[in-house]
Write a protein that holds these residues in place. Structure first.
Motif, mmCIF file in Angstrom:
data_model
loop_
_atom_site.group_PDB
_atom_site.id
_atom_site.type_symbol
_atom_site.label_atom_id
_atom_site.label_comp_id
_atom_site.label_asym_id
_atom_site.label_seq_id
_atom_site.Cartn_x
_atom_site.Cartn_y
_atom_site.Cartn_z
ATOM 1 N N TYR A 15 0.809 -1.186 0.082
ATOM 2 C CA TYR A 15 0.123 -0.079 -0.075
ATOM 3 C C TYR A 15 0.802 1.254 0.052
ATOM 4 N N SER A 16 0.455 2.271 -0.260
ATOM 5 C CA SER A 16 1.121 3.593 -0.158
ATOM 6 C C SER A 16 0.068 4.619 0.319
ATOM 7 N N ILE A 17 0.528 5.202 1.607
ATOM 8 C CA ILE A 17 -0.280 6.202 2.040
ATOM 9 C C ILE A 17 0.569 7.530 2.056
ATOM 10 N N SER A 104 -10.437 5.104 3.688
ATOM 11 C CA SER A 104 -9.372 4.809 2.785
ATOM 12 C C SER A 104 -7.852 4.441 3.416
ATOM 13 N N GLN A 107 -8.746 0.955 4.688
ATOM 14 C CA GLN A 107 -8.747 -0.012 3.677
ATOM 15 C C GLN A 107 -7.479 -0.334 3.012
ATOM 16 N N LYS A 108 -6.650 0.739 2.753
ATOM 17 C CA LYS A 108 -5.301 0.195 2.253
ATOM 18 C C LYS A 108 -4.589 -0.570 3.265
#
Length: 470
Positions: A15-17, A104, A107-108
């Motif tokens: 993931y990428s946040i 979100s 969710q990621k």
């Protein structure tokens, strides 16, 4: 559903946040003063005894010295940090009730899927407060309490007051006192006598902005003969400036009860991490700590067990990755205070690309704790010439009729093994990854199976990259 089927459906860690923008409802920033503490306590509508505890903790923080052996905390400036950030969102029991930008994030991270498949309950903290708490209705009907720590303070004042910072008092050290003054968020879990909660309960802590402090407080009370497995996860995006974490976990394990506590720490690489963890055990009780430390720039974490009742047992397992410009200082503390108590500590660290891993441990066997047994095994794997590992064990034994064993090894990644695997067609990166995974393989088995996958993926990614530089 079989374990393998569940594993296949666990979401990828890729993931990428990069940024989260969510305006806070309240932010308290600057010097840690009496007025700041009073405003924090007033905003949370706390009882008078909690305000007194916070102010007493502040006095201790101002008096206690900073340990002279701390490394890597030079940039920590409390006056430039936000110590309390309340998000402008109401706490939800459904993911759909959260704002899209916050939902979100989770969710990621894959939390809704993991919750649906394997958890009995889940609490998700964003900044300084929980924004989501939900658990199985049948557990509520059986008397299990799982709620935000601040809410429990209001709804169950006598129960909380009986245990809060009694396991880990603020006088213990400077950063425990700082936590006592500024704590916010975290969860309270109470398991009634004789109840076994088979599926784990998880709390997940997320820091969403730079120059932010997080001080969540988790308090678990396992009543007589009960069983529970609690998982603690944490993450933060990578910011230009650092953030600070000073959490606390207190566990009280009553007679014949059993608590498993698993941590998967994956903070960003510019976060300073202190985590204060301690359990008190009564007669024939058991605590099982499993600590997986992947992220952060600096970490100081030593899960501890006070074996106060006869026959009490503790198992502490640590896996630490120190890669790059990182200082990981961890270990374990066990206090044998009663006869026939036993403990096992197993620690494995990996140092790579200049990373430093430190094992710092204490085993104390008090007078009268006859026929007690303690075993400590700490292994360090150094991958290259730049990296380092140190071991500082300490044993204090005041009774003769006991068995205390300590074993430590430090080794470099075997060039012979690398050559052998490369001669069988593996690239250097693949060979390194295989050797590292083999090194921690026995301890990975102590993590919940779905988190073994997460941990394994992170190690694979880290050492695939390392192989590219090799």
């Amino acid at each position: 559903m079989s374990k393998s089927a569940v594993l296949e459906e666990i979401p990828s860690l890729e993931y990428s946040i990069s940024s989260i923008t969510h305006k806070p409802r309240l932010e308290l920033r600057g010097r840690v003063s009496r007025s700041l503490i009073e405003e924090l306590s007033r905003s949370k509508k706390e009882p008078e005894w909690m305000l007194r505890l916070r102010l007493r903790s502040l006095e201790l923080f101002e008096k206690l010295p900073t340990p002279n052996w701390l490394v890597g905390v030079e940039e920590l400036d409390l006056e430039e940090l936000a110590h309390y950030v309340k998000p402008d969102v109401e706490r939800a029991r459904s993911w759909e009730d959260l704002p899209p930008e916050i939902r979100s994030v989770y969710q990621k991270l894959g939390l809704p899927e993991i919750e649906a498949k394997v958890l009995s309950g889940l609490a998700a903290q964003f900044e300084s407060e929980n924004v989501y708490i939900a658990f199985k209705q049948y557990l509520e009907e059986l008397g299990v309490i799982l709620m935000d720590m601040g809410e429990a303070l209001i709804r169950y004042p006598d129960l909380v007051k009986k245990y809060f910072m009694r396991v880990f008092p603020p006088s213990d050290h400077k950063f425990a006192a700082l936590h006592g003054a500024l704590w916010s968020g975290g969860v309270f879990l109470y398991v009634p006598p004789g109840l076994r909660i088979e599926a784990p309960i998880e709390a997940f802590f997320f820091i969403a902005s730079e120059l932010e402090s997080q001080f969540e407080h988790t308090l678990i009370v396992a009543d007589e003969g009960s069983f529970v497995h609690f998982i603690e996860g944490c993450a933060a995006p990578l910011f230009k400036k650092y953030s600070f974490h000073d959490g606390m976990v207190e566990i009280y394990v009553h007679r014949n009860a059993y608590v498993k506590f698993t941590t998967v720490q994956n903070w960003s690489k510019n976060l300073i991490n202190f985590n204060n963890k301690r359990a008190i055990l009564e007669e024939n009780a058991m605590i099982e700590w499993a600590e997986g430390s992947l992220g952060s720039k600096v970490s100081y974490v030593y899960p501890a067990a006070i074996l106060r009742g006869e026959g009490a047992r503790a198992s502490i397992a640590n896996i630490t990755l120190a890669k790059g410009s990182v200082w990981k200082d961890g270990g374990a503390k066990v206090f044998h205070l009663a006869p026939n108590t036993s403990s096992e500590v197993v620690s494995k660290s990996i140092s790579a690309q200049g990373g430093v891993a430190v094992y710092r441990g204490l085993v104390k066997v008090a007078r009268g704790a006859v026929n007690s047994k303690a075993s400590v095994k700490c292994d360090s794997l150094i991958v290259d010439e730049e990296s380092k590992a140190y071991t500082y064990p300490k044993n204090e034994v005041e009774e003769e009729d006991v068995a205390v064993v300590h074993e430590a090894t430090t080794a470099r990644l075997s060039e012979d093994a690398l050559f052998y695997l490369q001669s069988r067609g593996l690239s250097e990166g693949e060979a390194r990854r295989l050797l590292v995974l083999g090194y921690v393989g026995d301890l990975l088995g102590r993590l919940p199976f779905e988190y073994q996958v997460v941990f394994r993926r992170v190690l694979e990614l880290e050492f695939e990259e390392l192989g590219g530089y090799g």
